[in-house]
Design a protein around this motif. Structure first.
Motif, mmCIF file in Angstrom:
data_model
loop_
_atom_site.group_PDB
_atom_site.id
_atom_site.type_symbol
_atom_site.label_atom_id
_atom_site.label_comp_id
_atom_site.label_asym_id
_atom_site.label_seq_id
_atom_site.Cartn_x
_atom_site.Cartn_y
_atom_site.Cartn_z
ATOM 1 N N THR A 1 42.354 40.873 32.329
ATOM 2 C CA THR A 1 43.445 41.050 33.668
ATOM 3 C C THR A 1 44.205 39.592 33.613
ATOM 4 O OG1 THR A 1 41.543 40.046 35.095
ATOM 5 C CG2 THR A 1 41.539 42.289 34.688
ATOM 6 N N SER B 1 45.524 38.298 36.795
ATOM 7 C CA SER B 1 45.457 37.661 38.235
ATOM 8 C C SER B 1 44.400 38.463 38.955
ATOM 9 C CB SER B 1 46.646 38.332 39.039
ATOM 10 O OG SER B 1 46.565 39.673 39.332
ATOM 11 N N THR C 1 42.266 41.947 38.719
ATOM 12 C CA THR C 1 40.924 42.062 38.690
ATOM 13 C C THR C 1 40.306 42.836 39.708
ATOM 14 O OG1 THR C 1 40.355 39.980 37.433
ATOM 15 C CG2 THR C 1 38.468 40.960 38.711
ATOM 16 N N GLY D 1 33.967 30.359 38.873
ATOM 17 C CA GLY D 1 35.266 30.659 38.694
ATOM 18 C C GLY D 1 35.637 31.728 37.709
ATOM 19 N N ALA D 2 34.804 32.212 37.235
ATOM 20 C CA ALA D 2 34.995 33.587 36.172
ATOM 21 C C ALA D 2 35.802 34.555 36.832
ATOM 22 C CB ALA D 2 34.026 33.652 35.226
ATOM 23 N N GLY D 3 35.459 34.777 38.115
ATOM 24 C CA GLY D 3 36.041 36.031 38.926
ATOM 25 C C GLY D 3 34.862 37.099 39.213
ATOM 26 N N LYS D 4 33.762 36.742 39.135
ATOM 27 C CA LYS D 4 32.706 37.623 39.576
ATOM 28 C C LYS D 4 32.794 38.032 41.127
ATOM 29 C CE LYS D 4 29.460 34.519 38.698
ATOM 30 N NZ LYS D 4 30.411 33.428 38.021
ATOM 31 N N THR D 5 32.974 37.241 41.821
ATOM 32 C CA THR D 5 33.062 37.546 43.287
ATOM 33 C C THR D 5 34.288 38.274 43.574
ATOM 34 O OG1 THR D 5 31.748 35.845 43.800
ATOM 35 C CG2 THR D 5 33.305 36.693 45.729
ATOM 36 N N THR D 6 35.358 38.012 42.675
ATOM 37 C CA THR D 6 36.891 38.815 42.903
ATOM 38 C C THR D 6 36.676 40.026 42.421
ATOM 39 O OG1 THR D 6 37.856 36.494 42.277
ATOM 40 C CG2 THR D 6 39.105 38.599 42.209
ATOM 41 N N GLU E 1 25.109 37.913 41.098
ATOM 42 C CA GLU E 1 25.588 36.888 40.384
ATOM 43 C C GLU E 1 24.458 36.218 39.867
ATOM 44 O OE1 GLU E 1 29.262 35.328 42.000
ATOM 45 O OE2 GLU E 1 29.708 36.839 43.115
ATOM 46 N N SER F 1 44.921 32.225 34.074
ATOM 47 C CA SER F 1 44.778 33.015 35.073
ATOM 48 C C SER F 1 44.165 34.690 34.217
ATOM 49 C CB SER F 1 45.623 33.571 35.876
ATOM 50 O OG SER F 1 46.843 33.545 35.397
ATOM 51 N N ARG G 1 41.473 36.736 32.417
ATOM 52 C CA ARG G 1 40.062 37.045 32.581
ATOM 53 C C ARG G 1 39.732 38.073 31.542
ATOM 54 N NH1 ARG G 1 41.025 33.025 35.040
ATOM 55 N NH2 ARG G 1 40.058 32.495 36.861
HETATM 56 P P1 ADP Z 1 32.974 33.442 40.329
HETATM 57 O O1 ADP Z 1 32.428 34.216 41.473
HETATM 58 O O2 ADP Z 1 32.728 33.916 39.276
HETATM 59 O O3 ADP Z 1 32.681 31.953 40.817
HETATM 60 P P2 ADP Z 1 35.427 33.697 41.952
HETATM 61 O O4 ADP Z 1 35.977 35.071 41.894
HETATM 62 O O5 ADP Z 1 34.759 33.290 43.230
HETATM 63 O O6 ADP Z 1 34.577 33.252 40.551
HETATM 64 O O7 ADP Z 1 36.628 32.850 41.687
HETATM 65 C C1 ADP Z 1 37.472 33.376 40.626
HETATM 66 C C2 ADP Z 1 38.871 32.255 41.034
HETATM 67 O O8 ADP Z 1 39.896 32.635 39.898
HETATM 68 C C3 ADP Z 1 39.693 32.752 42.206
HETATM 69 O O9 ADP Z 1 40.073 31.496 42.690
HETATM 70 C C4 ADP Z 1 40.785 33.734 41.804
HETATM 71 O O10 ADP Z 1 41.898 33.605 42.393
HETATM 72 C C5 ADP Z 1 41.002 32.929 40.292
HETATM 73 N N1 ADP Z 1 41.640 33.899 39.334
HETATM 74 C C6 ADP Z 1 42.841 33.589 38.730
HETATM 75 N N2 ADP Z 1 42.909 34.608 37.936
HETATM 76 C C7 ADP Z 1 42.029 35.567 37.916
HETATM 77 C C8 ADP Z 1 41.741 36.747 37.120
HETATM 78 N N3 ADP Z 1 42.672 37.418 36.333
HETATM 79 N N4 ADP Z 1 40.786 37.362 37.779
HETATM 80 C C9 ADP Z 1 40.060 36.978 38.683
HETATM 81 N N5 ADP Z 1 40.136 35.831 39.400
HETATM 82 C C10 ADP Z 1 41.175 34.828 39.024
#
Ligand code: ADP
Ligand code: MG
Length: 147
Positions: free
Chosen positions: A12, A14, A18, A42-47, A114, A138, A140
């Motif tokens: 993805t 953005s 995701t 910051g990998a995007g788990k919560t997202t 997580e 950005s 992932r």
């Molecule tokens: P984690 O839970 O893995 O620590 P988060 O989901 O809290 O990570 O944070 C991911 C961060 O990365 C967010 O600030 C999000 O906006 C940013 N981001 C940038 N590009 C992406 C992407 N492709 N997918 C998910 N998050 C992204």
């Protein structure tokens, strides 16, 4: 990690992408199930959980926040109840016990965890792993691994 294979992989570009991917993923996850979300901070788990919660009509993306301090967030959908769990701050099996995760794993429940890889007993035959990795600013990569 016994015989796990990558069953699906995507990239993805953005946070919104995701989330959209997570929405679609919901259709492939059926309870009762443990999903381990793996990847650096910051990998995007919560997202990704934001999207999965929307896919189950359990919460809106904006209402899904990190359970880093609260440890467990519960989102009830019409069919499935999601428990979003963050074990980053849990260090021992004993602390893990106090969370009572086994009791949460009811027939209609999915546990999205997580930092669950810290505790091997959460890796069961049926556990699905989702591995997120940053590629560029950005980008992932998101891999689904199961047996
Ligand atoms: P984690 O839970 O893995 O620590 P988060 O989901 O809290 O990570 O944070 C991911 C961060 O990365 C967010 O600030 C999000 O906006 C940013 N981001 C940038 N590009 C992406 C992407 N492709 N997918 C998910 N998050 C992204
Ligand atoms: Mg997180």
């Amino acid at each position: 990690m016994p015989n796990r294979t990558v069953t699906h992989e995507t990239i993805t570009h953005s946070a919104d992408e995701t989330i959209a991917y997570g929405r679609g993923l919901a259709a492939k996850l059926s309870p009762p199930l443990i999903v381990l979300l793996r990847g650096d901070l910051g990998a995007g788990k919560t997202t990704l959980v934001k999207g999965i919660a929307e896919g189950f009509s359990a919460a809106r993306a904006d209402d899904v926040t990190s359970p880093t301090f609260t440890l467990i967030h519960e989102y009830r959908g019409p069919q499935v109840t999601l428990f979003h769990i963050d074990l980053y701050r849990i260090d021992t099996e004993r602390e893990l016990e106090t969370l009572g995760l086994d009791d949460l794993l009811a027939p209609g429940s999915i546990l999205l965890i997580e930092w669950g890889e810290k505790f091997p007993r959460l890796l069961r035959d049926t556990t699905v792993e989702i591995v997120l990795e940053q590629t560029g600013k950005s980008g992932r990569s998101i891999q689904l691994r199961s047996r």
